[in-house]
Write a protein that holds these residues in place. Structure first.
Motif, short mmCIF file in Angstrom:
data_model
loop_
_atom_site.label_atom_id
_atom_site.label_comp_id
_atom_site.label_asym_id
_atom_site.label_seq_id
_atom_site.Cartn_x
_atom_site.Cartn_y
_atom_site.Cartn_z
N GLU A 134 13.96 -79.25 30.22
CA GLU A 134 12.88 -78.60 30.26
C GLU A 134 13.70 -77.23 29.69
O GLU A 134 13.94 -75.98 30.67
CB GLU A 134 12.30 -78.38 31.64
N ARG A 164 9.48 -72.96 31.29
CA ARG A 164 8.15 -73.31 31.89
C ARG A 164 7.07 -72.49 31.02
O ARG A 164 5.88 -72.84 31.74
CB ARG A 164 8.32 -73.02 33.40
N ALA A 179 5.14 -79.36 34.99
CA ALA A 179 5.88 -78.37 35.41
C ALA A 179 5.15 -77.02 35.97
O ALA A 179 5.61 -76.04 36.17
CB ALA A 179 6.48 -77.87 33.86
N SER A 233 16.01 -78.82 34.87
CA SER A 233 15.23 -77.93 34.98
C SER A 233 15.52 -76.50 34.14
O SER A 233 16.54 -76.52 33.77
CB SER A 233 14.71 -77.52 36.43
N GLN A 276 10.50 -84.50 41.89
CA GLN A 276 11.05 -83.29 41.85
C GLN A 276 12.00 -83.01 43.03
O GLN A 276 11.72 -82.16 43.77
CB GLN A 276 9.89 -82.22 41.75
#
Length: 327
Positions: A10, A13, A24, A249, A261
């Motif tokens: 990721e 975000r 997210a 992340s 998560q």
């Protein structure tokens, strides 16, 4: 213990849309703790050295990160298969050239409806459907391989039968279907009912058999039981969280997958390989004997395994049974 074959990073975000199902819970401003360029390259280097083969540059919207093509180029040069997951709205001719030049092997574009009404509602912005189609057209005319990713929930399940021909007509090389996991903003979205889910997977099996493009079900591990029951070849397990698939992340936190998560470690504190090898959560996920409920007693747990993220979000225990399973 093996390295994850695929890792989703990721990269940010930040996103220009406000999708109802966003894992997210994407935002409009960058997190000051986001991995910087040097840290990102260090992560990619560690992954390549560890043995990971493919990296998905995800978000948020990865095209909103200024150094995205520098990161993609670096990953490509050190032997990683770099791919890009985007909502398609920011793709221009100029960006398509950069995508190609950076060595990105495939782009996934999210389409959650075959009509603007459904897709735009899903994505939280009028015009998102037309922007995605324009981006897809640019990818196609630029010779960039692309696939379509679709998230299935109650509000669009009625359109699923229309998707195969729609995706094929767009020129996509694959259609990947993601069954809603209630994480992030997805908590407020109504999932497909168990009966709808079952019929969808049965219909998807027919598409899988007949379609001339690659079709893959994600966060739908029961599909792989369906394959085995029908004596179809199986090349992967249903739920790969913490085994063949990993996630990092935007701030460097390792998770089993983007939907599960649970923090397993921080790459700013330990090398990725060490986290992957020693995290108690990841070790538990690799031990099928720890599964509980009907997943634990199921004869297909080595093929399916149930969605660990859905079990965690709905039942509070990532080792519990998958609550959407009808078996």
């Amino acid at each position: 213990m093996r390295p994850p074959f695929i890792l989703a990073w990721e990269v940010t975000r930040v996103c220009n849309l406000a999708c109802l199902h966003c894992r997210a819970s994407a935002v409009k401003t960058r997190d000051p703790l986001e991995l910087d360029t040097a840290e990102g390259k260090h992560l990619l280097h560690d992954l390549a050295k560890f043995g990971t083969r493919m990296v998905i540059l995800s978000g948020g919207e990865p095209l909103m990160r200024p150094d995205i093509f520098e990161l993609a180029s670096y990953g490509s040069k050190i032997g990683l298969r770099m791919t890009l997951a985007t909502n398609g709205s920011l793709i221009t001719r100029e960006k398509a050239i950069k995508i190609k030049d950076s060595g990105i092997a495939r782009v996934s574009v999210s389409l959650d409806g075959v009509t603007a009404k459904v897709h735009d509602e899903f994505r939280g912005m009028p015009g998102a459907f037309d922007m995605a189609l324009k981006g897809i057209s640019i990818l196609g005319s630029s010779g960039i391989p692309f696939q379509i990713n679709t998230t299935v929930a109650a509000m669009n399940v009625h359109q699923m039968k229309s998707f195969p021909s729609f995706v094929k007509d767009l020129g996509a090389m694959a259609w990947h279907v993601f069954f809603l996991v209630p994480t992030g903003r997805g908590h407020s979205l109504e999932p497909a009912k168990i009966e709808e889910y079952r019929e969808m997977l049965k219909g998807f099996f027919y598409v899988y058999k007949e379609a001339r493009i690659e079709c893959k079900a994600t966060c739908a591990p029961q599909f792989y039981r369906l394959l085995k029951e029908n004596k179809e070849p199986i090349t992967t397990k249903g739920c790969l969280a913490g085994t063949g698939f990993g996630f990092v992340s935007s701030t460097g936190i390792v998770q089993p997958c983007g939907f599960l998560q649970i923090p397993c470690g921080d790459i700013r504190e330990k090398p990725f390989a060490e986290i992957w090898s020693t995290s108690p959560t990841l070790i538990n996920l690799r031990d099928e004997s720890l599964l509980k409920g009907k997943c634990g007693s199921c004869e297909y747990k080595d093929v399916c395994g149930g969605c660990r993220a859905r079990a965690y979000e709905v039942l509070g225990d990532y080792l519990e049974f998958d609550p959407i399973c009808w078996y």
